[in-house]
Write a protein that holds these residues in place. Structure first.
Motif, PDB file in Angstrom:
ATOM      1  N   TYR A   1       0.824  -1.096  -0.062  1.00 16.38           N
ATOM      2  CA  TYR A   1       0.035   0.030  -0.185  1.00 16.38           C
ATOM      3  C   TYR A   1       0.815   1.260  -0.035  1.00 16.38           C
ATOM      4  CZ  TYR A   1      -3.857   3.374   1.377  1.00 16.38           C
ATOM      5  OH  TYR A   1      -4.477   4.322   1.278  1.00 16.38           O
ATOM      6  N   ILE A   2       1.861   1.438   0.823  1.00 14.48           N
ATOM      7  CA  ILE A   2       2.757   2.232   0.930  1.00 14.48           C
ATOM      8  C   ILE A   2       3.471   2.755  -0.499  1.00 14.48           C
ATOM      9  CG2 ILE A   2       4.922   3.433   2.100  1.00 14.48           C
ATOM     10  CD1 ILE A   2       3.812   1.945   4.582  1.00 14.48           C
ATOM     11  N   PHE A   3       4.058   1.597  -0.908  1.00 10.00           N
ATOM     12  CA  PHE A   3       4.679   1.850  -2.192  1.00 10.00           C
ATOM     13  C   PHE A   3       3.927   2.311  -3.333  1.00 10.00           C
ATOM     14  CE2 PHE A   3       8.185  -0.671  -0.663  1.00 10.00           C
ATOM     15  CZ  PHE A   3       9.578   0.129  -0.928  1.00 10.00           C
ATOM     16  N   HIS A   4       2.680   1.735  -3.382  1.00  9.77           N
ATOM     17  CA  HIS A   4       1.649   2.046  -4.466  1.00  9.77           C
ATOM     18  C   HIS A   4       1.224   3.541  -4.161  1.00  9.77           C
ATOM     19  CE1 HIS A   4      -2.565   1.234  -6.298  1.00  9.77           C
ATOM     20  NE2 HIS A   4      -1.827   2.187  -7.133  1.00  9.77           N
TER      21      HIS A   4
ATOM     22  N   LEU B   1      -6.577   0.696 -10.335  1.00  9.49           N
ATOM     23  CA  LEU B   1      -5.660   1.875 -10.756  1.00  9.49           C
ATOM     24  C   LEU B   1      -4.444   1.092 -11.272  1.00  9.49           C
ATOM     25  CD1 LEU B   1      -5.590   3.988  -7.670  1.00  9.49           C
ATOM     26  CD2 LEU B   1      -7.032   4.398  -9.856  1.00  9.49           C
ATOM     27  N   PRO B   2      -4.128   1.725 -12.789  1.00  9.18           N
ATOM     28  CA  PRO B   2      -3.034   1.115 -13.569  1.00  9.18           C
ATOM     29  C   PRO B   2      -1.723   1.264 -12.617  1.00  9.18           C
ATOM     30  CG  PRO B   2      -3.709   3.030 -14.544  1.00  9.18           C
ATOM     31  CD  PRO B   2      -4.923   2.820 -13.524  1.00  9.18           C
ATOM     32  N   THR B   3      -1.667   2.090 -11.688  1.00  7.74           N
ATOM     33  CA  THR B   3      -0.466   2.393 -11.100  1.00  7.74           C
ATOM     34  C   THR B   3      -0.272   1.166 -10.093  1.00  7.74           C
ATOM     35  OG1 THR B   3      -1.794   3.840  -9.421  1.00  7.74           O
ATOM     36  CG2 THR B   3      -0.547   5.010 -10.927  1.00  7.74           C
ATOM     37  N   ARG B   4      -1.146   0.538  -9.773  1.00  4.66           N
ATOM     38  CA  ARG B   4      -0.906  -0.592  -9.020  1.00  4.66           C
ATOM     39  C   ARG B   4       0.195  -1.431  -9.627  1.00  4.66           C
ATOM     40  NH1 ARG B   4      -3.965  -3.292  -5.030  1.00  4.66           N
ATOM     41  NH2 ARG B   4      -3.521  -5.581  -4.920  1.00  4.66           N
ATOM     42  N   LEU B   5       0.643  -1.600 -11.056  1.00  8.35           N
ATOM     43  CA  LEU B   5       1.403  -2.219 -11.801  1.00  8.35           C
ATOM     44  C   LEU B   5       2.893  -2.160 -10.787  1.00  8.35           C
ATOM     45  CD1 LEU B   5       0.520  -1.720 -15.542  1.00  8.35           C
ATOM     46  CD2 LEU B   5       0.464  -3.868 -14.068  1.00  8.35           C
ATOM     47  N   PHE B   6       3.239  -0.662 -10.810  1.00  5.85           N
ATOM     48  CA  PHE B   6       4.433  -0.308 -10.243  1.00  5.85           C
ATOM     49  C   PHE B   6       4.698  -1.114  -8.868  1.00  5.85           C
ATOM     50  CE2 PHE B   6       3.310   3.169 -12.834  1.00  5.85           C
ATOM     51  CZ  PHE B   6       4.577   3.314 -13.382  1.00  5.85           C
ATOM     52  N   ALA B   7       3.845  -1.170  -7.924  1.00  2.00           N
ATOM     53  CA  ALA B   7       3.913  -1.902  -6.691  1.00  2.00           C
ATOM     54  C   ALA B   7       3.902  -3.072  -6.725  1.00  2.00           C
ATOM     55  CB  ALA B   7       2.621  -1.589  -5.777  1.00  2.00           C
TER      56      ALA B   7
ATOM     57  N   SER C   1       3.405  -8.036 -15.071  1.00  2.00           N
ATOM     58  CA  SER C   1       3.474  -6.623 -14.736  1.00  2.00           C
ATOM     59  C   SER C   1       4.645  -5.824 -15.416  1.00  2.00           C
ATOM     60  CB  SER C   1       3.105  -6.124 -13.457  1.00  2.00           C
ATOM     61  OG  SER C   1       1.805  -6.499 -13.035  1.00  2.00           O
ATOM     62  N   SER C   2       5.873  -6.666 -15.086  1.00  2.00           N
ATOM     63  CA  SER C   2       6.941  -6.093 -15.610  1.00  2.00           C
ATOM     64  C   SER C   2       7.250  -5.917 -16.899  1.00  2.00           C
ATOM     65  CB  SER C   2       8.188  -7.130 -15.069  1.00  2.00           C
ATOM     66  OG  SER C   2       8.347  -7.235 -13.822  1.00  2.00           O
ATOM     67  N   LEU C   3       6.839  -7.010 -17.821  1.00  2.00           N
ATOM     68  CA  LEU C   3       6.727  -6.845 -19.396  1.00  2.00           C
ATOM     69  C   LEU C   3       5.649  -5.756 -19.790  1.00  2.00           C
ATOM     70  CD1 LEU C   3       6.551 -10.504 -19.995  1.00  2.00           C
ATOM     71  CD2 LEU C   3       8.590  -9.004 -20.221  1.00  2.00           C
ATOM     72  N   LEU C   4       4.611  -5.652 -19.226  1.00  2.00           N
ATOM     73  CA  LEU C   4       3.684  -4.675 -19.519  1.00  2.00           C
ATOM     74  C   LEU C   4       4.280  -3.177 -19.353  1.00  2.00           C
ATOM     75  CD1 LEU C   4       0.969  -3.929 -20.489  1.00  2.00           C
ATOM     76  CD2 LEU C   4       0.096  -3.937 -18.342  1.00  2.00           C
ATOM     77  N   LEU C   5       5.038  -2.991 -18.156  1.00  2.00           N
ATOM     78  CA  LEU C   5       5.604  -1.525 -17.865  1.00  2.00           C
ATOM     79  C   LEU C   5       6.678  -1.423 -18.902  1.00  2.00           C
ATOM     80  CD1 LEU C   5       5.634  -1.333 -13.869  1.00  2.00           C
ATOM     81  CD2 LEU C   5       4.187  -0.012 -15.718  1.00  2.00           C
ATOM     82  N   ILE C   6       7.550  -2.284 -19.303  1.00  2.00           N
ATOM     83  CA  ILE C   6       8.811  -2.169 -20.182  1.00  2.00           C
ATOM     84  C   ILE C   6       8.166  -1.976 -21.548  1.00  2.00           C
ATOM     85  CG2 ILE C   6      10.349  -3.470 -21.356  1.00  2.00           C
ATOM     86  CD1 ILE C   6      10.817  -4.992 -18.674  1.00  2.00           C
TER      87      ILE C   6
END
Length: 537
Positions: free
Chosen positions: A67-70, A237-243, A253-258
């Motif tokens: 949660y904190i990182f997200h 939220l799409p930002t969940r990918l980062f967390a 999620s890594s492949l999608l972000l790349i």
């Protein structure tokens, strides 16, 4: 010609900048590096202590870390996108001889826009790495259960994705808005602050909902239901990918972000290179200043017929330079963002109310820090801004005393937003209740003292040769002296406020009278010294 030409050109500019006043600039650079590394070390030690505490809670601790990182990645993405928007917008709107020369040279516009995109991205990457590296190291030290290089790869994916995605969003936004903003900088600046505050408030509500404190009070059986009800968790939220990548190591999620980073950056550069020349021709065809501020010639303000022509001259010297007005808007936006988040965090019960005095001092220290930064860039160089035209001003039938008073008067105008922010700050913060009047008056007096000191120090041996570049003026030897004087003043103010809030009235009343006497004598000395030295200019 390739991108290495642009790299060498920028490195040459850095070498030329260090060629003069090398010692003072080295001291400034060393000071900032020391400050950055000190903050990074503090972040590392604090996050290490925090993660060690959460580690003892097992899966509940991991969920809290996620949660904190997200929440952190949402804030960083928003901040980095805004920074990219401001940097690209300044590149398009501001008068830039180097840019115009490059665009009229036999150099591909694609190369030019690619290099500017890379440079902006690198600056954002350095800033984000400064924040994320110490936290990532402490997280890896506590939670790593496998090879360390796997966690390094996760961090690299998240960092590069944050930078490239935010850079693409910010750059595209600047290209779409630049032609509409040109000629309306003042109105758009106000509108941008309002919009930034609105989005910051929404983000604060999203990250620190009223139910957040229940997470720390719930039993293990209640934790999951309370956690899943939080807006940041329940909303897709799409930002969940980062967390997911950073905390859980999700491969998909890594492949999608790349992929998003690669296609986003490539698409942005292609679009910018295809429209930059046409866009700049449109922008150059528009007036520089318009709207309710007037154009300085036939404005209803009436420059020559005004009762305060010197003050109005200084006003135009700041507002007509997008880099200066943009810096002020950006700094106020950052201030508002920081204080809104802190306000919401304390309102949601995220911070223990037992630390009321510490929270007030923490907030006051940041207020003084922002004020000093703002004054050092906009107020300290006021006299140096006269530049090569100083001979005209100093030989006019106007006394030096009146010129100096006009700088002080204009400084007061520039300080009004800070005084307003401080008043709103203490009125709205929950832990300041009962001390609102004291804190508002004390903050306003401290801001006023910092203002006078910086104007007067800037009038002692002003760097007229660099007057057209306030950033260089701020890093001159007198700029360093002013920085250290401001830091010393800030420590004295925090020390005095600490004593007042803790009730040590008798002891700190003596210190107050001593401080007031020192301030009056110091300002009087600076006033006399600045007039004497200006008379020899």
């Amino acid at each position: 010609m390739n991108l290495f030409y642009f790299l060498e050109s920028d490195l040459a500019k850095i070498r030329r900048w260090f060629a003069t006043e090398t010692a003072s600039k080295f001291i400034v650079l060393s000071g900032f590096l020391l400050l950055f590394f000190s903050i990074a070390f503090f972040l590392y030690k604090f996050s290490l202590l925090f993660f060690n505490d959460l580690f003892s809670y097992g899966p509940y601790g991991i969920a809290t870390v996620h949660y904190i990182f997200h929440a952190s990645f949402i804030l960083l993405l928003w901040f980095a996108a805004g920074s990219s928007l401001a940097a690209t917008g300044a590149f398009l709107i501001s008068s830039n001889p180097d840019r115009d020369f490059l665009l009229t040279s036999p150099i591909s516009s694609g190369l030019i826009t690619t290099w500017y995109f890379i440079r902006t991205t690198l600056m954002n990457m350095i800033l984000l790495a400064f924040i994320l590296v110490p936290v990532a190291l402490s997280f890896t030290q506590v939670f790593a259960s496998g090879a360390k290089w796997i966690y390094a790869f996760r961090f690299a994916v998240v960092l590069f994705s944050l930078v490239f995605i935010s850079g693409a969003v910010g750059s595209l936004g600047a290209y779409f808005l630049a032609a509409k903003i040109k000629g309306k900088e003042s109105f758009i600046g106000v509108l941008w602050i309002v919009l930034f505050l609105l989005i910051s408030y929404i983000l604060a509500q999203l990250i620190f909902p009223q139910t957040l404190h229940l997470l720390y009070e719930s039993s293990p059986s209640q934790f999951e239901s309370v956690y899943n009800s939080l807006p940041l968790v329940s909303m897709p939220l799409p930002t969940r990918l980062f967390a997911d990548v950073f905390v859980n190591g999700s491969i998909s999620s890594s492949l999608l972000l790349i992929l998003l980073s690669i296609f986003g950056a490539a698409g942005t550069v292609y679009f910018e290179s295809s429209v930059v020349e046409t866009l700049l021709r449109v922008i150059r065809g528009k007036s520089n200043i318009s709207g309710f501020l007037g154009n300085g010639e036939n404005s209803h303000i009436g420059f020559m017929s005004s009762k305060y022509p010197l003050v109005l001259k200084d006003w135009y010297s700041v507002i007509r330079v997008p880099s200066e007005s943009g810096y002020a808007v950006f700094l106020f936006a950052v201030m508002a963002f920081f204080f809104i988040l802190l306000n919401r965090a304390t309102s949601a019960g995220f911070i223990n109310r037992r630390f009321t005095v510490d929270l007030i001092l923490f907030t006051f220290a940041w207020l003084i820090f922002f004020s000093s930064t703002y004054f050092l860039r906009l107020v300290f160089p006021l006299m140096a801004r006269e530049g090569d035209a100083r001979w005209f001003l100093f030989t006019a039938p106007v006394s030096l005393r009146k010129i100096l008073h006009s700088k002080l008067a204009f400084g007061i105008i520039l300080s009004l937003p800070l005084i307003l922010i401080s008043a709103v700050l203490w009125l709205t913060f929950p832990y300041a209740q009962g001390n609102v009047i004291l804190l508002s008056v004390f903050s306003s007096l401290c801001i006023f003292i910092l203002l006078k000191v910086q104007v007067l120090l800037g009038s002692i041996l002003p760097n007229f040769s660099e007057g057209n570049d306030p950033e260089k003026v701020s890093t001159s030897m007198m700029g360093i002296v002013t920085l250290f004087v401001s830091i010393a003043a800030a420590f004295a103010m925090v020390y005095l406020l600490s004593g007042i809030l803790k009730g040590n009235i008798v002891v700190y009343t003596k210190f107050l009278f001593l401080l007031v006497a020192v301030v009056i004598l110091f300002i009087s000395f600076l006033y006399v010294l600045s007039l004497r030295l200006l008379s020899r200019s």
